[in-house]
Design a protein around this motif. Sequence first.
Motif, PDB file in Angstrom:
ATOM      1  N   ASP A 108      -1.806 -10.314  -3.664  1.00 27.99           N
ATOM      2  CA  ASP A 108      -2.873  -9.462  -3.597  1.00 27.99           C
ATOM      3  C   ASP A 108      -3.476  -9.420  -2.096  1.00 27.99           C
ATOM      4  N   SER A 109      -3.228 -10.463  -1.326  1.00 29.99           N
ATOM      5  CA  SER A 109      -3.774 -10.580  -0.089  1.00 29.99           C
ATOM      6  C   SER A 109      -2.760  -9.836   0.959  1.00 29.99           C
ATOM      7  N   CYS A 110      -1.819  -9.118   0.392  1.00 30.68           N
ATOM      8  CA  CYS A 110      -0.968  -8.498   1.224  1.00 30.68           C
ATOM      9  C   CYS A 110      -0.739  -7.130   0.905  1.00 30.68           C
ATOM     10  N   PRO A 111      -1.740  -5.966   0.850  1.00 30.51           N
ATOM     11  CA  PRO A 111      -1.507  -4.732   0.408  1.00 30.51           C
ATOM     12  C   PRO A 111      -0.607  -4.028   1.399  1.00 30.51           C
ATOM     13  N   PRO A 112       0.307  -3.201   0.593  1.00 37.32           N
ATOM     14  CA  PRO A 112       1.477  -2.500   1.272  1.00 37.32           C
ATOM     15  C   PRO A 112       1.280  -1.530   2.349  1.00 37.32           C
ATOM     16  N   LYS A 113       0.005  -0.665   2.427  1.00 33.79           N
ATOM     17  CA  LYS A 113      -0.451   0.129   3.383  1.00 33.79           C
ATOM     18  C   LYS A 113      -0.640  -0.561   4.877  1.00 33.79           C
ATOM     19  N   GLU A 114      -1.450  -1.774   4.492  1.00 35.48           N
ATOM     20  CA  GLU A 114      -1.924  -2.505   5.836  1.00 35.48           C
ATOM     21  C   GLU A 114      -0.572  -3.327   6.409  1.00 35.48           C
ATOM     22  N   PHE A 115       0.313  -3.692   5.220  1.00 33.32           N
ATOM     23  CA  PHE A 115       1.519  -4.355   5.700  1.00 33.32           C
ATOM     24  C   PHE A 115       2.354  -3.396   6.626  1.00 33.32           C
ATOM     25  N   LYS A 116       2.479  -2.221   6.185  1.00 37.38           N
ATOM     26  CA  LYS A 116       3.335  -1.156   6.913  1.00 37.38           C
ATOM     27  C   LYS A 116       3.141  -1.133   8.387  1.00 37.38           C
ATOM     28  N   LYS A 117       1.647  -0.924   8.418  1.00 33.44           N
ATOM     29  CA  LYS A 117       1.109  -0.781   9.804  1.00 33.44           C
ATOM     30  C   LYS A 117       1.414  -2.078  10.694  1.00 33.44           C
ATOM     31  N   PHE A 118       1.083  -2.991   9.990  1.00 34.01           N
ATOM     32  CA  PHE A 118       1.560  -4.570  10.787  1.00 34.01           C
ATOM     33  C   PHE A 118       2.839  -4.533  11.171  1.00 34.01           C
ATOM     34  N   ILE A 119       3.936  -4.345  10.338  1.00 32.41           N
ATOM     35  CA  ILE A 119       5.479  -4.565  10.813  1.00 32.41           C
ATOM     36  C   ILE A 119       5.716  -3.403  11.723  1.00 32.41           C
ATOM     37  N   GLU A 120       5.007  -2.132  11.825  1.00 31.84           N
ATOM     38  CA  GLU A 120       5.323  -1.136  12.814  1.00 31.84           C
ATOM     39  C   GLU A 120       5.091  -1.439  14.423  1.00 31.84           C
ATOM     40  N   LYS A 121       4.013  -2.753  14.196  1.00 34.39           N
ATOM     41  CA  LYS A 121       3.650  -3.025  15.606  1.00 34.39           C
ATOM     42  C   LYS A 121       4.534  -3.975  16.046  1.00 34.39           C
ATOM     43  N   TYR A 122       5.510  -4.514  15.298  1.00 34.83           N
ATOM     44  CA  TYR A 122       6.749  -5.440  15.758  1.00 34.83           C
ATOM     45  C   TYR A 122       7.959  -5.013  15.231  1.00 34.83           C
ATOM     46  N   PRO A 123       8.434  -4.053  15.876  1.00 37.02           N
ATOM     47  CA  PRO A 123       9.643  -3.174  15.541  1.00 37.02           C
ATOM     48  C   PRO A 123      11.029  -4.218  15.842  1.00 37.02           C
ATOM     49  N   ASP A 124      10.891  -5.042  16.722  1.00 30.15           N
ATOM     50  CA  ASP A 124      12.162  -5.904  16.986  1.00 30.15           C
ATOM     51  C   ASP A 124      12.119  -7.172  16.125  1.00 30.15           C
ATOM     52  N   HIS A 125      11.092  -7.234  15.093  1.00 31.27           N
ATOM     53  CA  HIS A 125      10.970  -8.571  14.346  1.00 31.27           C
ATOM     54  C   HIS A 125      11.907  -8.472  12.831  1.00 31.27           C
ATOM     55  N   THR A 126      12.392  -9.754  12.516  1.00 30.45           N
ATOM     56  CA  THR A 126      12.823  -9.777  11.174  1.00 30.45           C
ATOM     57  C   THR A 126      11.724  -9.880  10.330  1.00 30.45           C
ATOM     58  N   VAL A 127      11.611  -9.435   9.130  1.00 28.02           N
ATOM     59  CA  VAL A 127      10.576  -9.674   8.156  1.00 28.02           C
ATOM     60  C   VAL A 127      11.072 -10.249   7.104  1.00 28.02           C
ATOM     61  N   ILE A 128      10.171 -11.668   7.278  1.00 28.50           N
ATOM     62  CA  ILE A 128      10.704 -12.627   6.055  1.00 28.50           C
ATOM     63  C   ILE A 128       9.393 -12.633   5.348  1.00 28.50           C
ATOM     64  N   SER A 129       9.427 -12.189   3.854  1.00 28.23           N
ATOM     65  CA  SER A 129       8.498 -12.326   3.120  1.00 28.23           C
ATOM     66  C   SER A 129       8.552 -13.367   1.644  1.00 28.23           C
ATOM     67  N   TYR A 130       7.638 -14.195   1.547  1.00 28.51           N
ATOM     68  CA  TYR A 130       7.328 -14.850   0.696  1.00 28.51           C
ATOM     69  C   TYR A 130       7.714 -13.997  -0.776  1.00 28.51           C
ATOM     70  N   VAL A 131       8.348 -14.809  -1.767  1.00 27.66           N
ATOM     71  CA  VAL A 131       8.566 -13.879  -3.148  1.00 27.66           C
ATOM     72  C   VAL A 131       7.070 -13.708  -3.803  1.00 27.66           C
ATOM     73  N   ASN A 132       6.183 -14.286  -3.409  1.00 31.94           N
ATOM     74  CA  ASN A 132       4.600 -14.135  -3.888  1.00 31.94           C
ATOM     75  C   ASN A 132       4.145 -12.752  -3.264  1.00 31.94           C
ATOM     76  N   THR A 133       4.854 -11.596  -3.502  1.00 35.39           N
ATOM     77  CA  THR A 133       4.425 -10.138  -2.970  1.00 35.39           C
ATOM     78  C   THR A 133       4.885  -9.163  -3.893  1.00 35.39           C
ATOM     79  N   SER A 134       4.381  -8.099  -3.728  1.00 32.61           N
ATOM     80  CA  SER A 134       4.429  -6.923  -4.651  1.00 32.61           C
ATOM     81  C   SER A 134       5.998  -6.447  -4.397  1.00 32.61           C
ATOM     82  N   ALA A 135       6.748  -5.669  -5.206  1.00 35.95           N
ATOM     83  CA  ALA A 135       7.834  -4.930  -4.979  1.00 35.95           C
ATOM     84  C   ALA A 135       8.008  -4.272  -3.652  1.00 35.95           C
ATOM     85  N   GLU A 136       6.605  -3.441  -3.441  1.00 36.56           N
ATOM     86  CA  GLU A 136       6.749  -2.610  -2.640  1.00 36.56           C
ATOM     87  C   GLU A 136       6.809  -3.634  -0.875  1.00 36.56           C
TER      88      GLU A 136
END
Length: 332
Positions: A108-136
């Motif tokens: 719950d501490s990682c809402p998809p809308k905010e996360f999308k904005k966050f990763i857009e700030k770092y387009p050259d980064h590889t995104v590694i997410s813990y399994v403790n996240t939503s499917a989105e």
Amino acid sequence: MNVNWEEINKKGFVDLEIDPEIDILSEINRLRKEKNAVILAHYYQEAEVQDIADFVGDSLALSQQAEKTDADIIIFAGVHFMAETAKILSPEKKVILPDLNAGCSLADSCPPKEFKKFIEKYPDHTVISYVNTSAEIKSMTDIVCTSSNAMQIVQSLPKDEKIIFAPDRNLGNYIKSITGKDMVIWQGACHVHEEFSLERILEIKKNEPEAKIIAHPECEKPILIVSEHIGSTQSLLNFTRTDNAEKYIVATESGIIHQMQKSSPSKTFIPAPPKDSTCACNDCNFMKLITIKKIYNCLKYELPEVNVDKGIREKAVHSIKRMLAISEELGI
Ligand code: 13P
Ligand code: SF4
């Protein structure tokens, strides 16, 4: 029987009266055989739930099981993101979570809308997410990880690769400090693992100097600094099986102590105390929503089911499969 399915959907679990004449455990055994169902349970479940499961494990082992099982129905005695991961890996199977209210404060501490904005700030980064996240979140991720393989997955990437790590800040900071990788870390946390009190742990250690402090990397840095072993739930269990100490102060969810005690009956395991002194141990209130009665009812009525939107599932499956492939290569 007059069943109000709408009411059950609203509640998130089947709470129909169980015939007091029946033996629930035998009925669970009969139903799982008849329906070709498998019960997967996380180490943080109540002891009695762990004991009736076909397989007990940590998040990684449970997703590996969910991928390879030939059961028609998976009953997931765990939390929502685990059942979702199972559904993404095995979409043709019916995946049932005994109580849909079993969420996760970290996810719950990682809402998809905010996360999308966050990763857009770092387009050259590889995104590694813990399994403790939503499917989105997983659908926006390059590689999923769990606490059992996060370090190795980060280490397996080229030296200069820039990484976004989400959502657990403590695990992220811990990996960053060991690997020295260029990592941007999402500021999420688990309410159970952030609740341990350093002061109270050190008080126990003062009275029991021979007890070893062992901690999950989701704990805050001061706890990790005083720990003699840091590792995933599975790693903590393995450590207590092979280490020669007789006493441990365990800084992770207390459910794992059941397996520790089973493997090492002569050893003593002290649950690390939380900051709130009115409680003696740290239980994940979400994990503990699953009960034997709910498992019986959900096997009987095959509800409540966990489904994942097809579009999200088709994207999310790649990041989970990548994790499973890397783990297989590394022999984890
Ligand atoms: P692991 O199962 O990877 O140890 O994760 C701990 C956890 O918090 C699960 O909810
Ligand atoms: Fe989520 Fe923490 Fe509970 Fe694990 S222990 S399910 S991370 S809230």
